[in-house]
Design a protein around this motif. Structure first.
Motif, PDB file in Angstrom:
ATOM      1  N   ILE A  85     -30.818  -2.514  76.477  1.00 28.40           N
ATOM      2  CA  ILE A  85     -31.207  -3.585  77.409  1.00 28.40           C
ATOM      3  C   ILE A  85     -30.668  -3.302  78.798  1.00 28.40           C
ATOM      4  O   ILE A  85     -31.394  -3.386  79.793  1.00 28.40           O
ATOM      5  N   TYR A  86     -29.389  -2.951  78.888  1.00 34.81           N
ATOM      6  CA  TYR A  86     -28.783  -2.674  80.190  1.00 34.81           C
ATOM      7  C   TYR A  86     -29.514  -1.527  80.880  1.00 34.81           C
ATOM      8  O   TYR A  86     -29.824  -1.593  82.068  1.00 34.81           O
ATOM      9  N   PHE A 119     -21.455  -3.113  91.032  1.00 38.35           N
ATOM     10  CA  PHE A 119     -22.264  -3.793  90.038  1.00 38.35           C
ATOM     11  C   PHE A 119     -21.372  -4.655  89.157  1.00 38.35           C
ATOM     12  O   PHE A 119     -20.179  -4.408  89.023  1.00 38.35           O
ATOM     13  N   ALA A 120     -21.984  -5.681  88.592  1.00 39.32           N
ATOM     14  CA  ALA A 120     -21.265  -6.590  87.708  1.00 39.32           C
ATOM     15  C   ALA A 120     -21.269  -6.034  86.285  1.00 39.32           C
ATOM     16  O   ALA A 120     -22.201  -5.347  85.872  1.00 39.32           O
ATOM     17  N   ILE A 121     -20.207  -6.340  85.557  1.00 43.52           N
ATOM     18  CA  ILE A 121     -20.126  -5.971  84.148  1.00 43.52           C
ATOM     19  C   ILE A 121     -20.115  -7.265  83.329  1.00 43.52           C
ATOM     20  O   ILE A 121     -19.903  -8.353  83.885  1.00 43.52           O
ATOM     21  N   PRO A 122     -20.340  -7.166  82.027  1.00 39.03           N
ATOM     22  CA  PRO A 122     -20.283  -8.383  81.213  1.00 39.03           C
ATOM     23  C   PRO A 122     -18.969  -9.134  81.437  1.00 39.03           C
ATOM     24  O   PRO A 122     -17.899  -8.537  81.494  1.00 39.03           O
ATOM     25  N   GLY A 123     -19.094 -10.426  81.595  1.00 40.97           N
ATOM     26  CA  GLY A 123     -17.928 -11.266  81.865  1.00 40.97           C
ATOM     27  C   GLY A 123     -17.808 -11.649  83.322  1.00 40.97           C
ATOM     28  O   GLY A 123     -17.224 -12.676  83.650  1.00 40.97           O
ATOM     29  N   ASP A 124     -18.351 -10.838  84.244  1.00 41.18           N
ATOM     30  CA  ASP A 124     -18.371 -11.192  85.666  1.00 41.18           C
ATOM     31  C   ASP A 124     -19.369 -12.329  85.854  1.00 41.18           C
ATOM     32  O   ASP A 124     -20.402 -12.381  85.188  1.00 41.18           O
ATOM     33  N   ALA A 125     -19.086 -13.216  86.790  1.00 42.06           N
ATOM     34  CA  ALA A 125     -19.954 -14.366  87.028  1.00 42.06           C
ATOM     35  C   ALA A 125     -21.367 -13.958  87.417  1.00 42.06           C
ATOM     36  O   ALA A 125     -22.336 -14.635  87.074  1.00 42.06           O
ATOM     37  N   SER A 126     -21.534 -12.839  88.102  1.00 44.38           N
ATOM     38  CA  SER A 126     -22.858 -12.429  88.576  1.00 44.38           C
ATOM     39  C   SER A 126     -23.615 -11.539  87.587  1.00 44.38           C
ATOM     40  O   SER A 126     -24.728 -11.116  87.872  1.00 44.38           O
ATOM     41  N   PHE A 127     -23.048 -11.265  86.405  1.00 42.29           N
ATOM     42  CA  PHE A 127     -23.756 -10.453  85.418  1.00 42.29           C
ATOM     43  C   PHE A 127     -24.894 -11.288  84.835  1.00 42.29           C
ATOM     44  O   PHE A 127     -24.676 -12.408  84.368  1.00 42.29           O
ATOM     45  N   PRO A 128     -26.151 -10.772  84.861  1.00 44.22           N
ATOM     46  CA  PRO A 128     -27.309 -11.597  84.517  1.00 44.22           C
ATOM     47  C   PRO A 128     -27.455 -11.973  83.042  1.00 44.22           C
ATOM     48  O   PRO A 128     -28.158 -12.911  82.717  1.00 44.22           O
ATOM     49  N   GLN A 131     -24.850 -14.438  78.511  1.00 48.89           N
ATOM     50  CA  GLN A 131     -25.061 -15.156  77.260  1.00 48.89           C
ATOM     51  C   GLN A 131     -25.241 -14.204  76.077  1.00 48.89           C
ATOM     52  O   GLN A 131     -25.004 -14.586  74.941  1.00 48.89           O
ATOM     53  N   ALA A 132     -25.614 -12.955  76.331  1.00 50.41           N
ATOM     54  CA  ALA A 132     -25.843 -11.986  75.257  1.00 50.41           C
ATOM     55  C   ALA A 132     -24.734 -10.933  75.158  1.00 50.41           C
ATOM     56  O   ALA A 132     -24.721 -10.152  74.219  1.00 50.41           O
ATOM     57  N   PHE A 133     -23.843 -10.895  76.133  1.00 49.14           N
ATOM     58  CA  PHE A 133     -22.775  -9.895  76.178  1.00 49.14           C
ATOM     59  C   PHE A 133     -21.414 -10.590  76.197  1.00 49.14           C
ATOM     60  O   PHE A 133     -21.260 -11.623  76.824  1.00 49.14           O
ATOM     61  N   GLU A 134     -20.448  -9.996  75.523  1.00 51.33           N
ATOM     62  CA  GLU A 134     -19.081 -10.511  75.564  1.00 51.33           C
ATOM     63  C   GLU A 134     -18.306  -9.782  76.656  1.00 51.33           C
ATOM     64  O   GLU A 134     -18.538  -8.603  76.912  1.00 51.33           O
ATOM     65  N   ALA A 135     -17.375 -10.486  77.243  1.00 53.50           N
ATOM     66  CA  ALA A 135     -16.515  -9.887  78.260  1.00 53.50           C
ATOM     67  C   ALA A 135     -15.497  -8.962  77.590  1.00 53.50           C
ATOM     68  O   ALA A 135     -15.108  -9.193  76.444  1.00 53.50           O
TER      69      ALA A 135
END
Length: 188
Positions: A85-86, A119-128, A131-135
């Motif tokens: 997906i990423y 770029f944002a990684i899972p857990g960052d507020a701006s990561f799109p 809801q599907a990725f854990e921080a």
């Protein structure tokens, strides 16, 4: 018709940060990924066999890109699907940066800048897709994930460029036809 899932879902002993798989890559870019063997002589990067020991998730992302962009929903079956997906979202972002009038050098600069941008990684507020990725659980894991994703982005940008300009200095109209398409209605 369901979306196409990663063939790497069955891989055992894969490092996972949060719920994102850090799969081995065939890469020339420095980073934390375990490096797969180079392609055998005479094998084209554009037509690598999925059964090859050198086939990696980035080859899969590029080969499944078109088919999976037509789906608005994607059922995630494991950590390898999250990398898929990423990667598809990143390819979509790269294609959005290209124009039919761009030459190969100009496109290479645009794609490498996109790959190297913050770029944002899972857990960052701006990561799109939070809801599907854990921080990641701590800073060290977050930094390892950021380095891995940077390695994925750089290598994927170069492989995408090779496919877009496979016929010379003019971009493939087929690839550019996806410049406005968004996978799952999202962008990175």
């Amino acid at each position: 018709m369901p979306a196409y899932h990663s063939i790497f879902l069955q891989d055992q002993d894969v490092r996972v940060i949060g719920n994102f798989a850090l799969l081995p890559l065939r890469t020339r870019t420095r980073g934390p990924a375990y490096t797969l063997p180079a392609l055998p002589p005479g094998t084209s990067e554009l037509e690598i066999d999925p059964d090859s020991e050198s086939y990696d998730p980035l080859d899969e992302i590029l080969s499944l890109f078109r088919a999976n962009t037509f789906f608005r929903n994607f059922e995630i079956k494991g950590p390898a699907d999250r990398l898929l997906i990423y990667g598809i979202l990143f390819v979509s972002e790269c294609l959005g940066k290209l124009r039919p009038s761009m030459g190969k050098k100009e496109s290479e600069k645009a794609l490498l800048n996109t790959a190297l941008d913050q770029f944002a990684i899972p857990g960052d507020a701006s990561f799109p897709l939070n809801q599907a990725f854990e921080a990641p659980r701590d800073r060290q894991d977050a930094e390892t994930l950021r380095q891995y994703l940077s390695q994925v982005r750089q290598e994927l940008a170069m492989r995408l460029l090779a496919r877009i300009y496979a016929d010379g200095n003019t971009p493939s109209k087929w690839w550019l036809s996806f410049t406005k398409r968004k996978f799952m209605g999202k962008s990175l």
